[in-house]
Design a protein around this motif. Structure first.
Motif, PDB file in Angstrom:
ATOM      1  N   PHE A  50      10.056  20.498  35.809  1.00  0.00           N
ATOM      2  CA  PHE A  50       9.534  21.610  35.014  1.00  0.00           C
ATOM      3  C   PHE A  50      10.161  21.684  33.621  1.00  0.00           C
ATOM      4  CE2 PHE A  50       7.970  22.844  39.082  1.00  0.00           C
ATOM      5  CZ  PHE A  50       6.909  23.705  38.863  1.00  0.00           C
ATOM      6  N   SER A  51      11.117  20.800  33.345  1.00  0.00           N
ATOM      7  CA  SER A  51      11.864  20.845  32.076  1.00  0.00           C
ATOM      8  C   SER A  51      12.401  22.253  31.823  1.00  0.00           C
ATOM      9  CB  SER A  51      10.981  20.412  30.904  1.00  0.00           C
ATOM     10  OG  SER A  51      10.562  19.083  31.071  1.00  0.00           O
ATOM     11  N   CYS A  52      12.978  22.815  32.858  1.00  0.00           N
ATOM     12  CA  CYS A  52      13.475  24.188  32.760  1.00  0.00           C
ATOM     13  C   CYS A  52      14.976  24.220  33.004  1.00  0.00           C
ATOM     14  CB  CYS A  52      12.741  25.092  33.747  1.00  0.00           C
ATOM     15  SG  CYS A  52      13.091  24.781  35.486  1.00  0.00           S
ATOM     16  N   SER A  53      15.537  25.399  32.864  1.00  0.00           N
ATOM     17  CA  SER A  53      16.973  25.601  33.084  1.00  0.00           C
ATOM     18  C   SER A  53      17.319  25.449  34.558  1.00  0.00           C
ATOM     19  CB  SER A  53      17.382  27.001  32.635  1.00  0.00           C
ATOM     20  OG  SER A  53      17.151  27.156  31.270  1.00  0.00           O
ATOM     21  N   LEU A  54      18.548  25.027  34.790  1.00  0.00           N
ATOM     22  CA  LEU A  54      19.108  24.924  36.131  1.00  0.00           C
ATOM     23  C   LEU A  54      20.306  25.856  36.186  1.00  0.00           C
ATOM     24  CD1 LEU A  54      19.511  23.539  38.925  1.00  0.00           C
ATOM     25  CD2 LEU A  54      20.820  21.785  37.727  1.00  0.00           C
ATOM     26  N   ASP A  55      20.375  26.680  37.218  1.00  0.00           N
ATOM     27  CA  ASP A  55      21.504  27.582  37.372  1.00  0.00           C
ATOM     28  C   ASP A  55      21.956  27.552  38.826  1.00  0.00           C
ATOM     29  OD1 ASP A  55      23.483  29.391  36.726  1.00  0.00           O
ATOM     30  OD2 ASP A  55      22.119  30.971  36.060  1.00  0.00           O
ATOM     31  N   ILE A  56      23.149  28.037  39.047  1.00  0.00           N
ATOM     32  CA  ILE A  56      23.731  28.075  40.392  1.00  0.00           C
ATOM     33  C   ILE A  56      23.707  29.504  40.909  1.00  0.00           C
ATOM     34  CG2 ILE A  56      25.845  27.729  41.734  1.00  0.00           C
ATOM     35  CD1 ILE A  56      26.607  25.573  39.675  1.00  0.00           C
ATOM     36  N   LEU A  57      23.288  29.655  42.150  1.00  0.00           N
ATOM     37  CA  LEU A  57      23.319  30.954  42.815  1.00  0.00           C
ATOM     38  C   LEU A  57      24.439  30.906  43.842  1.00  0.00           C
ATOM     39  CD1 LEU A  57      22.061  33.746  43.329  1.00  0.00           C
ATOM     40  CD2 LEU A  57      20.597  32.658  45.022  1.00  0.00           C
ATOM     41  N   ASN A  58      25.528  31.592  43.546  1.00  0.00           N
ATOM     42  CA  ASN A  58      26.648  31.657  44.484  1.00  0.00           C
ATOM     43  C   ASN A  58      26.356  32.731  45.518  1.00  0.00           C
ATOM     44  OD1 ASN A  58      28.568  29.698  43.545  1.00  0.00           O
ATOM     45  ND2 ASN A  58      28.749  30.974  41.723  1.00  0.00           N
ATOM     46  N   ALA A  59      26.112  32.301  46.733  1.00  0.00           N
ATOM     47  CA  ALA A  59      25.837  33.221  47.830  1.00  0.00           C
ATOM     48  C   ALA A  59      26.638  32.777  49.038  1.00  0.00           C
ATOM     49  CB  ALA A  59      24.347  33.227  48.157  1.00  0.00           C
ATOM     50  N   ARG A  60      26.947  33.733  49.862  1.00  0.00           N
ATOM     51  CA  ARG A  60      27.699  33.454  51.085  1.00  0.00           C
ATOM     52  C   ARG A  60      26.944  34.012  52.277  1.00  0.00           C
ATOM     53  NH1 ARG A  60      31.545  30.000  51.553  1.00  0.00           N
ATOM     54  NH2 ARG A  60      32.470  31.325  53.134  1.00  0.00           N
ATOM     55  N   LYS A  61      26.967  33.241  53.337  1.00  0.00           N
ATOM     56  CA  LYS A  61      26.301  33.635  54.575  1.00  0.00           C
ATOM     57  C   LYS A  61      27.080  34.743  55.273  1.00  0.00           C
ATOM     58  CE  LYS A  61      26.710  30.538  57.579  1.00  0.00           C
ATOM     59  NZ  LYS A  61      26.534  29.280  58.287  1.00  0.00           N
ATOM     60  N   ILE A  62      26.356  35.671  55.857  1.00  0.00           N
ATOM     61  CA  ILE A  62      26.931  36.668  56.760  1.00  0.00           C
ATOM     62  C   ILE A  62      26.531  36.216  58.162  1.00  0.00           C
ATOM     63  CG2 ILE A  62      26.946  39.088  57.485  1.00  0.00           C
ATOM     64  CD1 ILE A  62      26.035  39.754  54.565  1.00  0.00           C
ATOM     65  N   GLY A  63      27.508  35.751  58.925  1.00  0.00           N
ATOM     66  CA  GLY A  63      27.228  35.208  60.245  1.00  0.00           C
ATOM     67  C   GLY A  63      27.200  36.271  61.323  1.00  0.00           C
ATOM     68  N   ALA A  64      26.503  35.955  62.400  1.00  0.00           N
ATOM     69  CA  ALA A  64      26.401  36.868  63.541  1.00  0.00           C
ATOM     70  C   ALA A  64      27.752  36.946  64.265  1.00  0.00           C
ATOM     71  CB  ALA A  64      25.320  36.385  64.500  1.00  0.00           C
ATOM     72  N   PRO A  65      28.042  38.085  64.870  1.00  0.00           N
ATOM     73  CA  PRO A  65      29.295  38.222  65.620  1.00  0.00           C
ATOM     74  C   PRO A  65      29.385  37.169  66.734  1.00  0.00           C
ATOM     75  CG  PRO A  65      28.170  40.341  65.456  1.00  0.00           C
ATOM     76  CD  PRO A  65      27.238  39.298  64.923  1.00  0.00           C
ATOM     77  N   GLY A  66      30.489  36.437  66.732  1.00  0.00           N
ATOM     78  CA  GLY A  66      30.690  35.424  67.761  1.00  0.00           C
ATOM     79  C   GLY A  66      29.936  34.132  67.528  1.00  0.00           C
ATOM     80  N   HIS A  67      29.071  34.118  66.531  1.00  0.00           N
ATOM     81  CA  HIS A  67      28.261  32.938  66.205  1.00  0.00           C
ATOM     82  C   HIS A  67      28.140  32.853  64.690  1.00  0.00           C
ATOM     83  CE1 HIS A  67      27.117  32.564  70.409  1.00  0.00           C
ATOM     84  NE2 HIS A  67      26.915  33.869  70.402  1.00  0.00           N
ATOM     85  N   GLU A  68      29.257  32.607  64.031  1.00  0.00           N
ATOM     86  CA  GLU A  68      29.330  32.673  62.567  1.00  0.00           C
ATOM     87  C   GLU A  68      28.338  31.742  61.866  1.00  0.00           C
ATOM     88  OE1 GLU A  68      31.116  34.724  60.489  1.00  0.00           O
ATOM     89  OE2 GLU A  68      31.563  35.838  62.305  1.00  0.00           O
TER      90      GLU A  68
END
Length: 113
Positions: A50-68
């Motif tokens: 697309f000849s467009c900008s590239l950016d980073i999305l810093n996200a973190r998973k919220i895991g299920a109890p006992g099954h992260e």
């Protein structure tokens, strides 16, 4: 659909997106967002197409109890949170657990930003 690797996946995704949206604007109308690690090669292929900008999305998973490893949500470095209500209700995840894990993962996302 099978992919040889993440670069191949990115190229295939870029082609599909181009077919669907490529004619609808200029490159300044688009930004390709990639998640650190595995998502960057995919987003980079889209940005090239697309000849467009590239950016980073810093996200973190919220895991299920006992099954992260099983994600019930995610939180970004800015604190934006998205939850998947269906497994949260099915697993009867307490609100206090979600709030605690959101705060923990938000701190990590901020540190890595």
């Amino acid at each position: 659909m099978r992919f040889r690797d993440r670069h191949d996946a990115g190229k295939q995704l870029a082609e599909r997106l181009w077919e669907a949206f490529g004619h609808r604007g200029s490159s300044s109308d688009f930004v390709a967002l990639g998640l650190p690690r595995g998502g960057l090669p995919i987003a980079a292929a889209v940005a090239r197409k697309f000849s467009c900008s590239l950016d980073i999305l810093n996200a973190r998973k919220i895991g299920a109890p006992g099954h992260e490893e099983f994600a019930i949500g995610a939180v970004t470095e800015s604190g934006h949170r998205v939850l998947n209500e269906e497994p949260i209700q099915y697993l009867r995840v307490p609100d206090r657990y979600i709030e605690m894990k959101t705060a923990e993962q938000w701190r990590v996302a901020e540190e890595r930003a």
